[in-house]
Design an enzyme around this catalytic site. Structure first.
Site, short mmCIF file in Angstrom:
data_model
loop_
_atom_site.label_atom_id
_atom_site.label_comp_id
_atom_site.label_asym_id
_atom_site.label_seq_id
_atom_site.Cartn_x
_atom_site.Cartn_y
_atom_site.Cartn_z
N CYS A 36 -7.64 59.96 -41.01
CA CYS A 36 -6.97 59.96 -42.31
C CYS A 36 -7.87 60.41 -43.44
CB CYS A 36 -6.42 58.57 -42.63
SG CYS A 36 -5.10 58.06 -41.53
N ARG A 54 -11.62 42.48 -25.63
CA ARG A 54 -10.46 42.34 -24.75
C ARG A 54 -10.88 41.70 -23.44
NH1 ARG A 54 -10.91 48.32 -25.11
NH2 ARG A 54 -11.96 49.11 -23.26
N GLN A 55 -9.93 41.04 -22.80
CA GLN A 55 -10.12 40.43 -21.49
C GLN A 55 -11.34 39.51 -21.45
OE1 GLN A 55 -10.27 43.94 -19.00
NE2 GLN A 55 -8.03 44.05 -18.86
#
Length: 297
Positions: A130, A274-275
């Site tokens: 962006c 994560r995890q």
């Protein structure tokens, strides 16, 4: 058409020593992160006797294939229409800082090409996602944020970081409907969800969170933890730092420039959350990985 060769220069990745957290335990480990550096694109245009040179844009990229990136950008942004409009692309030899010479390229346009300066100005500063609008030099990128983050915390338990992705996903109403949106979520150091916004662009999602906090007069956000979906780029680190956020966690990988920026700002940066695992790339002293044990600065 033959397949172009794959070439990854040494600057395409960096090796780092990180704190790898599994459950409540942490250990030192090596990790590879994708490099991220600003590429300044300059243009040369006009007749030979009245040649002009100016910066067109800066894009955040992984180094490598810079000439191809520049040519593709010029074509897709409508600056050129064919190969004939481009007479050459090279790294600028007159860049003062030697370490930035391969981060500045000059594209020379054909003398006959009609270049509209107002149209060029609309392209000033872009990025791989962006953008960080308004920057027209590499120095401006590095100096864009000079935050003062707290040096006495907040302290966050390892299990809080582990729990953030599930809490974020549970609050993502639009993601459940579309499956294609990024999210930025602001949490308390204890893991309570304070604010969440979604958007197709991860930079937009973070801007929405920061804007909402600004309108509610919450800034600076010194006692918060930010979780972003996807990777952690320089722009996300910069935006978080401007808002005063001391802890940034990302579901994906950080770039090398993101790690350097977070280190300079005194921010704690975690990736691959994560995890029940994540890596701490800098600022590990804020993360409590074992009961009563706070890693040193």
């Amino acid at each position: 058409m033959p397949t172009p060769p794959v070439f990854l220069p040494p600057t395409s990745y960096d090796y780092l020593t990180v704190q790898k957290v599994t459950g409540a335990e942490s250990s030192a480990a090596s990790d590879v992160v994708a490099a991220e550096e600003p590429l300044e694109i300059r243009l040369g245009f006009g007749p030979a006797h009245q040649r002009e040179h100016r910066t067109l844009a800066i894009t955040m990229r992984t180094p490598g294939h810079d000439m191809e990136l520049t040519a593709g950008f010029l074509l897709t942004e409508g600056i050129i229409r064919s190969r004939a409009d481009l007479t050459g692309i090279r790294y600028c030899p007159d860049v003062e800082k030697e370490e930035e010479r391969e981060n500045v390229v000059r594209a020379e346009l054909a003398e006959s090409l009609d270049v509209s300066l107002p149209r060029l100005e609309r392209h000033f500063y872009t990025s791989s996602s962006c953008g960080v609008c308004g920057k027209t030099s590499i120095d401006a990128v590095h100096a864009a944020a000079c935050p003062v983050l707290p040096t006495t915390g907040p302290y966050v338990a390892a299990e809080v970081i582990h729990a953030l992705p599930a809490r974020q996903r549970a609050a993502q109403a639009l993601f459940e409907q579309t499956g294609g949106l990024h999210a930025a979520a602001l949490f308390s150091p204890e893991g309570a969800l304070l604010l969440l916004r979604e958007d197709v662009g991860r930079h937009n999602a973070l801007d929405k969170v920061i804007g909402a906090a600004l309108l509610q007069e919450w800034l600076p956000l010194h006692n918060t933890v930010l979780l972003v979906s996807g990777r952690a780029s320089f722009e996300l680190v910069q935006k978080a730092a401007v808002a005063g956020i001391p802890v940034l966690a990302a579901v994906g990988a950080p770039s090398s420039l993101a790690v350097r920026a977070a280190t300079d700002f005194g921010m704690t940066l975690c990736g691959f959350v994560r995890q029940q695992r994540y890596n701490i790339y800098c600022g590990a002293w804020r993360i409590q990985t074992e009961a009563g044990n706070m890693p040193g600065k």
